[in-house]
Design a protein around this motif. Structure first.
Motif, PDB file in Angstrom:
ATOM      1  N   PHE A   1       0.829  -1.208   0.000  1.00  0.00           N
ATOM      2  CA  PHE A   1       0.000   0.000   0.000  1.00  0.00           C
ATOM      3  C   PHE A   1       0.864   1.258   0.000  1.00  0.00           C
ATOM      4  O   PHE A   1       0.630   2.187  -0.784  1.00  0.00           O
ATOM      5  CB  PHE A   1      -0.925  -0.007   1.226  1.00  0.00           C
ATOM      6  CG  PHE A   1      -1.583   1.327   1.477  1.00  0.00           C
ATOM      7  CD1 PHE A   1      -2.703   1.706   0.763  1.00  0.00           C
ATOM      8  CD2 PHE A   1      -1.063   2.201   2.428  1.00  0.00           C
ATOM      9  CE1 PHE A   1      -3.297   2.944   0.973  1.00  0.00           C
ATOM     10  CE2 PHE A   1      -1.646   3.433   2.653  1.00  0.00           C
ATOM     11  CZ  PHE A   1      -2.772   3.810   1.916  1.00  0.00           C
ATOM     12  N   ILE A   2       1.871   1.315   0.878  1.00  0.00           N
ATOM     13  CA  ILE A   2       2.732   2.499   0.961  1.00  0.00           C
ATOM     14  C   ILE A   2       3.444   2.738  -0.370  1.00  0.00           C
ATOM     15  O   ILE A   2       3.504   3.867  -0.875  1.00  0.00           O
ATOM     16  CB  ILE A   2       3.760   2.337   2.096  1.00  0.00           C
ATOM     17  CG1 ILE A   2       3.053   2.327   3.458  1.00  0.00           C
ATOM     18  CG2 ILE A   2       4.801   3.460   2.051  1.00  0.00           C
ATOM     19  CD1 ILE A   2       3.947   1.893   4.606  1.00  0.00           C
ATOM     20  N   TYR A   3       3.946   1.677  -0.986  1.00  0.00           N
ATOM     21  CA  TYR A   3       4.726   1.805  -2.221  1.00  0.00           C
ATOM     22  C   TYR A   3       3.888   2.387  -3.363  1.00  0.00           C
ATOM     23  O   TYR A   3       4.353   3.250  -4.122  1.00  0.00           O
ATOM     24  CB  TYR A   3       5.291   0.444  -2.627  1.00  0.00           C
ATOM     25  CG  TYR A   3       6.154   0.498  -3.865  1.00  0.00           C
ATOM     26  CD1 TYR A   3       7.487   0.884  -3.782  1.00  0.00           C
ATOM     27  CD2 TYR A   3       5.627   0.183  -5.116  1.00  0.00           C
ATOM     28  CE1 TYR A   3       8.287   0.950  -4.914  1.00  0.00           C
ATOM     29  CE2 TYR A   3       6.410   0.251  -6.251  1.00  0.00           C
ATOM     30  CZ  TYR A   3       7.736   0.634  -6.146  1.00  0.00           C
ATOM     31  OH  TYR A   3       8.517   0.706  -7.272  1.00  0.00           O
ATOM     32  N   PHE A   4       2.647   1.939  -3.487  1.00  0.00           N
ATOM     33  CA  PHE A   4       1.836   2.324  -4.638  1.00  0.00           C
ATOM     34  C   PHE A   4       0.979   3.577  -4.425  1.00  0.00           C
ATOM     35  O   PHE A   4       0.582   4.215  -5.401  1.00  0.00           O
ATOM     36  CB  PHE A   4       0.928   1.167  -5.061  1.00  0.00           C
ATOM     37  CG  PHE A   4       1.656   0.073  -5.786  1.00  0.00           C
ATOM     38  CD1 PHE A   4       2.061   0.244  -7.107  1.00  0.00           C
ATOM     39  CD2 PHE A   4       1.957  -1.117  -5.149  1.00  0.00           C
ATOM     40  CE1 PHE A   4       2.746  -0.759  -7.775  1.00  0.00           C
ATOM     41  CE2 PHE A   4       2.638  -2.130  -5.812  1.00  0.00           C
ATOM     42  CZ  PHE A   4       3.039  -1.950  -7.131  1.00  0.00           C
ATOM     43  N   PHE A   5       0.701   3.955  -3.177  1.00  0.00           N
ATOM     44  CA  PHE A   5      -0.289   5.006  -2.976  1.00  0.00           C
ATOM     45  C   PHE A   5       0.200   6.251  -2.221  1.00  0.00           C
ATOM     46  O   PHE A   5      -0.350   7.330  -2.415  1.00  0.00           O
ATOM     47  CB  PHE A   5      -1.512   4.450  -2.234  1.00  0.00           C
ATOM     48  CG  PHE A   5      -2.293   3.452  -3.037  1.00  0.00           C
ATOM     49  CD1 PHE A   5      -3.129   3.865  -4.064  1.00  0.00           C
ATOM     50  CD2 PHE A   5      -2.183   2.096  -2.777  1.00  0.00           C
ATOM     51  CE1 PHE A   5      -3.837   2.949  -4.810  1.00  0.00           C
ATOM     52  CE2 PHE A   5      -2.893   1.169  -3.518  1.00  0.00           C
ATOM     53  CZ  PHE A   5      -3.732   1.592  -4.545  1.00  0.00           C
TER      54      PHE A   5
END
Length: 473
Positions: free
Chosen positions: A451-455
């Motif tokens: 989640f952190i990487y993409f958003f």
């Protein structure tokens, strides 16, 4: 690069603002930060004190497993409601006035809890304390973000997280000291609780002499007052330039008619609220507050005696405090995304390490100490990365007109996640053991990292207004 210095010039650095040169305003800003973060200290103490007070409280009030769960969890649910309401109230009446009212709730809740004759009365006052804790968790970071210059915003806003973990550490230390001295007395838990009234009075009387948020004042058309406040906490040239920028942005926001649930129809605002909610969830599913609430019980499950566990648990508080201190030193030197991703990688590693130790170490005198050290290292890296960064980013990513509304919504979800993890943790440990419980945390951590990487966007080196302009574009 020290936190008091401007970041190196990049395309993201606001070139239209003059530097905030040294002067008396720096001391004034420092004082404002110290006073406001007593709200964080109370947040930490009131959530951590139950860790040592629960056993003598249970004996005197005759708590069952059900009423014990109610007494512990009611503060968390109160905090969720307080976070949701706190944002709206601070939008309506001002950040400063809201913190003053919250100080009053802390005083009433603390005294009420310490004098409670039954678990029912205790539950009512724990709920009141929860309202104050949740309101403080929403209002104080926003207040600090809005009075801070962008160059120092990271270090100043995260001082609140320092005070939260300091409050928890003090709760563990004071619990251990009081238990060692008066452990045989039936009212010992009342002394543990009532200590919190001292910082509550400090918050109340201190905030009476502090200024209102200049951004909130400007948003209410009180530009002269906003400019006066900025001259208290900025150099003269910087105050005037920043005031012009804030005023221009507020006019744009008023034209866009932002400010509440209707904003969810705006795609970029909806995306930011989704990101804010996600950040709150990924912070809580690390299990950090399970350690803060049930650290003593976890260490007993690991093999410590009850008396040794309450003393050993202070290491978790110390690790938390040291972690946040390191995080503050690094937060203005490392990009937010990089720090989030690197921190979560270390958190997953120590989740796996605790799980392996719990499952495969032989039952001997070494095992409980190994688990204690690994859990403390998890706490250290969690509080050095995700702990301060999530609160900082929640205060950074939302536009002014919906900042408190969005912050309240996201922190409400954060507290509900906190409550669910807190409910599940002791039951899962009891059913599966320490090892599998931490393997579950590691699996959830992998999903959180995705989640952190993409958003999650980058916010470092940008004013609140510049970040908003980029997202809306």
């Amino acid at each position: 690069m020290a936190s008091s210095s401007a970041p190196a010039h990049t395309s993201d650095t606001p070139s239209n603002l003059p530097p905030d040169t040294p002067g008396p305003h720096v001391s004034r800003l420092r004082l404002i930060t110290v006073v406001a973060t007593f709200g964080g200290l109370l947040f930490g103490y009131d959530t951590g004190v139950i860790n040592g007070a629960l056993e003598p409280m249970t004996e005197q009030l005759g708590l069952t497993s059900t009423t014990e769960g109610i007494v512990v969890s009611i503060l968390i649910f109160g905090a969720a409601i307080g976070a949701l309401l706190g944002g709206r109230l601070s939008d309506s009446f001002g950040r400063r006035h809201n913190i003053i009212w919250l100080a009053g709730l802390f005083i009433v809740g603390t005294i009420g809890c310490s004098l409670s004759p039954s678990w029912e009365v205790l539950t009512v006052f724990r709920f009141i304390l929860g309202l104050a804790v949740g309101g403080a968790s929403t209002t104080v970071p926003v207040y600090l973000a809005e009075v801070s210059p962008y160059e120092r915003r990271g270090s100043l806003v995260t001082r609140n997280e320092v005070m939260i973990v300091l409050g928890q550490f003090l709760a563990f230390i004071i619990n251990a000291i009081i238990f060692q001295i008066w452990g045989g007395e039936e009212h010992v838990w009342r002394w543990m609780l009532v200590v919190a009234v001292l910082p509550a009075f400090a918050l109340l009387f201190g905030m009476l002499r502090m200024p209102e948020s200049p951004r909130w004042l400007s948003g209410r058309g009180r530009d002269d007052e906003a400019r006066e406040v900025l001259h208290q906490v900025r150099s003269p040239e910087r105050a005037d330039a920043e005031m012009d920028e804030v005023h221009a942005l507020i006019e744009e926001e008023q034209e866009a008619q932002t400010g509440g649930w209707s904003d969810l129809a705006v795609p970029w605002v909806r995306r930011l609220i989704f990101i804010g909610i996600g950040l709150g969830i990924v912070q809580q599913v690390t299990g950090i507050n399970s350690i803060m609430y049930y650290g003593t019980q976890l260490l007993q499950d690991a093999g410590f005696s009850a008396e040794a566990a309450i003393i050993a648990n202070t290491l978790n508080g110390l690790a938390s405090l040291l972690g946040i201190t390191v995080g503050i030193l690094l937060i203005n030197k490392i990009d937010r995304r990089r720090m989030l991703l690197g921190g979560y990688g270390l958190i997953i590693f120590f989740h796996l390490a605790v799980g392996l130790a719990g499952n495969f170490l032989p039952e001997n005198d070494f095992k409980p100490y190994a688990i204690l050290v690994l859990v403390a290292l998890f706490v250290f890296f969690m509080q050095g990365t995700l702990g301060p960064l999530v609160w900082l980013m929640l205060a950074e990513i939302f536009p002014l007109k919906i900042r408190s509304f969005a912050m309240g919504t996201c922190v409400f979800v954060l507290w509900i996640t906190n409550a669910l993890v807190a409910f599940a943790f002791p039951q899962v440990v009891s059913a599966l053991g320490i090892g599998p419980t931490f393997f579950i945390f590691a699996g959830i951590g992998v999903l959180s990292t995705i989640f952190i990487y993409f958003f999650v966007p980058e916010t470092r080196g940008k004013t609140l207004e510049q970040f908003e302009a980029e997202m809306s574009a």
